[in-house]
Design a protein around this motif. Sequence first.
Motif, PDB file in Angstrom:
ATOM      1  N   MET A   1       7.699  22.703 -32.029  1.00 52.68           N
ATOM      2  CA  MET A   1       8.311  23.859 -31.451  1.00 52.68           C
ATOM      3  C   MET A   1       9.535  23.533 -30.221  1.00 52.68           C
ATOM      4  SD  MET A   1       6.353  26.277 -28.497  1.00 52.68           S
ATOM      5  CE  MET A   1       7.638  27.462 -27.405  1.00 52.68           C
ATOM      6  N   ALA A   2      10.755  23.980 -30.467  1.00 51.61           N
ATOM      7  CA  ALA A   2      11.888  23.590 -29.807  1.00 51.61           C
ATOM      8  C   ALA A   2      11.991  24.087 -28.443  1.00 51.61           C
ATOM      9  CB  ALA A   2      13.232  23.802 -30.390  1.00 51.61           C
ATOM     10  N   HIS A   3      12.272  23.026 -27.332  1.00 48.26           N
ATOM     11  CA  HIS A   3      12.160  23.688 -25.848  1.00 48.26           C
ATOM     12  C   HIS A   3      13.615  23.761 -25.455  1.00 48.26           C
ATOM     13  CE1 HIS A   3       7.756  23.237 -24.870  1.00 48.26           C
ATOM     14  NE2 HIS A   3       7.954  22.733 -26.244  1.00 48.26           N
ATOM     15  N   PRO A   4      13.847  24.563 -24.894  1.00 45.43           N
ATOM     16  CA  PRO A   4      15.335  24.982 -24.171  1.00 45.43           C
ATOM     17  C   PRO A   4      15.374  23.722 -22.978  1.00 45.43           C
ATOM     18  CG  PRO A   4      13.960  26.470 -23.333  1.00 45.43           C
ATOM     19  CD  PRO A   4      13.059  25.909 -24.369  1.00 45.43           C
ATOM     20  N   LEU A   5      16.684  23.328 -23.016  1.00 47.84           N
ATOM     21  CA  LEU A   5      16.975  22.297 -21.791  1.00 47.84           C
ATOM     22  C   LEU A   5      18.286  22.656 -21.233  1.00 47.84           C
ATOM     23  CD1 LEU A   5      16.004  18.876 -23.426  1.00 47.84           C
ATOM     24  CD2 LEU A   5      14.459  20.107 -21.880  1.00 47.84           C
ATOM     25  N   ASP A   6      18.271  23.857 -21.001  1.00 48.54           N
ATOM     26  CA  ASP A   6      19.629  24.537 -20.329  1.00 48.54           C
ATOM     27  C   ASP A   6      19.645  24.322 -18.619  1.00 48.54           C
ATOM     28  OD1 ASP A   6      20.370  25.351 -22.780  1.00 48.54           O
ATOM     29  OD2 ASP A   6      19.382  27.298 -22.486  1.00 48.54           O
ATOM     30  N   ASN A   7      18.681  24.025 -18.116  1.00 43.84           N
ATOM     31  CA  ASN A   7      18.387  23.963 -16.560  1.00 43.84           C
ATOM     32  C   ASN A   7      17.654  22.748 -16.294  1.00 43.84           C
ATOM     33  OD1 ASN A   7      17.867  24.374 -13.801  1.00 43.84           O
ATOM     34  ND2 ASN A   7      18.262  26.574 -13.972  1.00 43.84           N
ATOM     35  N   LEU A   8      18.046  21.546 -15.756  1.00 41.49           N
ATOM     36  CA  LEU A   8      17.379  20.564 -15.528  1.00 41.49           C
ATOM     37  C   LEU A   8      17.190  19.888 -13.890  1.00 41.49           C
ATOM     38  CD1 LEU A   8      18.610  18.029 -18.432  1.00 41.49           C
ATOM     39  CD2 LEU A   8      16.510  19.627 -18.269  1.00 41.49           C
ATOM     40  N   VAL A   9      16.183  19.526 -13.504  1.00 36.85           N
ATOM     41  CA  VAL A   9      16.207  18.992 -12.124  1.00 36.85           C
ATOM     42  C   VAL A   9      15.685  17.280 -12.296  1.00 36.85           C
ATOM     43  CG1 VAL A   9      14.965  18.996  -9.941  1.00 36.85           C
ATOM     44  CG2 VAL A   9      15.386  21.219 -10.967  1.00 36.85           C
ATOM     45  N   ILE A  10      16.465  16.400 -11.888  1.00 35.81           N
ATOM     46  CA  ILE A  10      16.228  15.151 -12.139  1.00 35.81           C
ATOM     47  C   ILE A  10      16.379  14.403 -10.907  1.00 35.81           C
ATOM     48  CG2 ILE A  10      17.230  12.953 -13.201  1.00 35.81           C
ATOM     49  CD1 ILE A  10      18.818  14.839 -15.205  1.00 35.81           C
ATOM     50  N   THR A  11      15.062  13.815 -10.504  1.00 35.36           N
ATOM     51  CA  THR A  11      15.132  13.073  -9.105  1.00 35.36           C
ATOM     52  C   THR A  11      15.404  11.554  -9.670  1.00 35.36           C
ATOM     53  OG1 THR A  11      12.607  12.165  -9.339  1.00 35.36           O
ATOM     54  CG2 THR A  11      13.493  14.504  -8.196  1.00 35.36           C
ATOM     55  N   GLY A  12      15.712  10.720  -8.471  1.00 35.56           N
ATOM     56  CA  GLY A  12      16.299   9.540  -8.811  1.00 35.56           C
ATOM     57  C   GLY A  12      17.545   9.093  -9.723  1.00 35.56           C
ATOM     58  N   ALA A  13      18.314  10.251  -9.275  1.00 32.89           N
ATOM     59  CA  ALA A  13      19.282  10.247 -10.276  1.00 32.89           C
ATOM     60  C   ALA A  13      20.528   9.417  -9.801  1.00 32.89           C
ATOM     61  CB  ALA A  13      19.902  11.872 -10.178  1.00 32.89           C
ATOM     62  N   CYS A  14      20.331   8.412  -8.784  1.00 33.17           N
ATOM     63  CA  CYS A  14      21.593   7.542  -8.456  1.00 33.17           C
ATOM     64  C   CYS A  14      21.686   6.263  -9.127  1.00 33.17           C
ATOM     65  CB  CYS A  14      21.207   7.305  -6.929  1.00 33.17           C
ATOM     66  SG  CYS A  14      21.147   8.621  -5.753  1.00 33.17           S
ATOM     67  N   GLY A  15      20.552   5.769  -9.976  1.00 33.74           N
ATOM     68  CA  GLY A  15      20.778   4.681 -10.693  1.00 33.74           C
ATOM     69  C   GLY A  15      19.673   4.477 -11.818  1.00 33.74           C
ATOM     70  N   GLY A  16      20.276   3.485 -12.672  1.00 31.23           N
ATOM     71  CA  GLY A  16      19.075   3.183 -13.613  1.00 31.23           C
ATOM     72  C   GLY A  16      19.013   4.252 -14.619  1.00 31.23           C
ATOM     73  N   LEU A  17      17.608   4.760 -14.826  1.00 29.00           N
ATOM     74  CA  LEU A  17      17.278   5.560 -15.797  1.00 29.00           C
ATOM     75  C   LEU A  17      17.734   6.826 -15.453  1.00 29.00           C
ATOM     76  CD1 LEU A  17      16.032   6.500 -18.545  1.00 29.00           C
ATOM     77  CD2 LEU A  17      13.831   6.494 -17.437  1.00 29.00           C
ATOM     78  N   GLY A  18      17.574   7.247 -14.133  1.00 30.79           N
ATOM     79  CA  GLY A  18      17.908   8.570 -13.601  1.00 30.79           C
ATOM     80  C   GLY A  18      19.410   8.972 -13.951  1.00 30.79           C
ATOM     81  N   ARG A  19      20.177   8.215 -13.363  1.00 32.10           N
ATOM     82  CA  ARG A  19      21.640   8.207 -13.652  1.00 32.10           C
ATOM     83  C   ARG A  19      21.927   8.356 -15.062  1.00 32.10           C
ATOM     84  NH1 ARG A  19      26.311   4.655 -10.580  1.00 32.10           N
ATOM     85  NH2 ARG A  19      27.994   5.870 -11.309  1.00 32.10           N
ATOM     86  N   ALA A  20      21.267   7.493 -15.872  1.00 31.82           N
ATOM     87  CA  ALA A  20      21.588   7.671 -17.295  1.00 31.82           C
ATOM     88  C   ALA A  20      21.016   9.214 -17.870  1.00 31.82           C
ATOM     89  CB  ALA A  20      20.852   6.648 -18.225  1.00 31.82           C
ATOM     90  N   LEU A  21      19.981   9.576 -17.255  1.00 30.15           N
ATOM     91  CA  LEU A  21      19.597  10.923 -17.857  1.00 30.15           C
ATOM     92  C   LEU A  21      20.413  11.887 -17.509  1.00 30.15           C
ATOM     93  CD1 LEU A  21      15.681  10.728 -16.822  1.00 30.15           C
ATOM     94  CD2 LEU A  21      16.767  11.167 -19.225  1.00 30.15           C
ATOM     95  N   ALA A  22      20.966  11.924 -16.032  1.00 31.56           N
ATOM     96  CA  ALA A  22      21.971  12.818 -15.661  1.00 31.56           C
ATOM     97  C   ALA A  22      23.184  12.844 -16.364  1.00 31.56           C
ATOM     98  CB  ALA A  22      22.074  12.433 -14.088  1.00 31.56           C
ATOM     99  N   SER A  23      23.665  11.647 -16.672  1.00 28.08           N
ATOM    100  CA  SER A  23      24.917  11.548 -17.328  1.00 28.08           C
ATOM    101  C   SER A  23      24.853  12.119 -18.806  1.00 28.08           C
ATOM    102  CB  SER A  23      25.480   9.927 -17.519  1.00 28.08           C
ATOM    103  OG  SER A  23      25.821   9.561 -16.058  1.00 28.08           O
TER     104      SER A  23
END
Length: 290
Positions: A1-23
């Motif tokens: 089942m596909a899940h929509p990902l149109d609206n995301l909240v990401i913590t730890g977005a300043c570096g490492g994995l979090g920054r890569a996820l946000a980018s």
Amino acid sequence: MAHPLDNLVITGACGGLGRALASAALARGAKVSKVALVGLDRGVLETLAASAPQRCAIYTPDVSDGAAMQAMAGDWMARFGVPDAVIANAGVAGGFDTAQAADLAVFRRMLEINLLGVAATFQPFVQPMRERGHGVLVGIASIAGRRGMPGNGAYCASKGGLIRYLQSLRAELRGSGLTVCTVSPGYLRTQLTAGNQFLMPGLMGPETAAEAILQALAKGREQLVLPRRVGWLSNLLELLPEAWHDAILLRQPRKPRPGEAGATAIPGLGAAAPGGAASAADSPTETIAR
């Protein structure tokens, strides 16, 4: 089942994995239309948001502060609606020595960020997601949560506790339309591993990991180990007698403790840190959206 990902909240977005996820999320353009960037370094978050200022908001709370996280969530949902996925990625790492009294503050702060911080991140979104009927709650755990490692007890305990918490939450939310995903990376090439002197099998770039995570979430996955072969290696090591397993790990150098060369700063640790050095992120933070 596909899940929509149109609206995301990401913590730890300043570096490492979090920054890569946000980018990676922002680079998808219309596929991910809105992203809440949560972290402590406003400058980094502003640089990220500059690529899509109309689709982002910046927040700088301490993730272990429940009231601050509720304020962040309330502002985000008032402006952009209930998120499709909340990725609780914020985390810290550091060596730990039970014989050192000062290290008890390290243990406490690591549990506050790595474990309590995930629950505080999820809490404001659970009921709105449940009422809407769908959503994904993502906890970034670690392969280290599967087995204790010498000199790394605080981190392993925080990530082991996180895995069990996510299991409990997944069971509680069965049938609600919400999915709980446990992501257990091995070693990622980030600031948290930069000071490690021990063997890091399967070392992986954060950008590669971020793409794999977003793809897994879109498919509705509940478990993800990165890279997969590290999960297999961990399973094989679990078959060894405890004494053999310990002997292998004891040959490896210890992870640097806070205050030692190669250690990463732990926000909020302040003067209680071994060595007494406060990190740059110890100043009070505020919750602001722009």
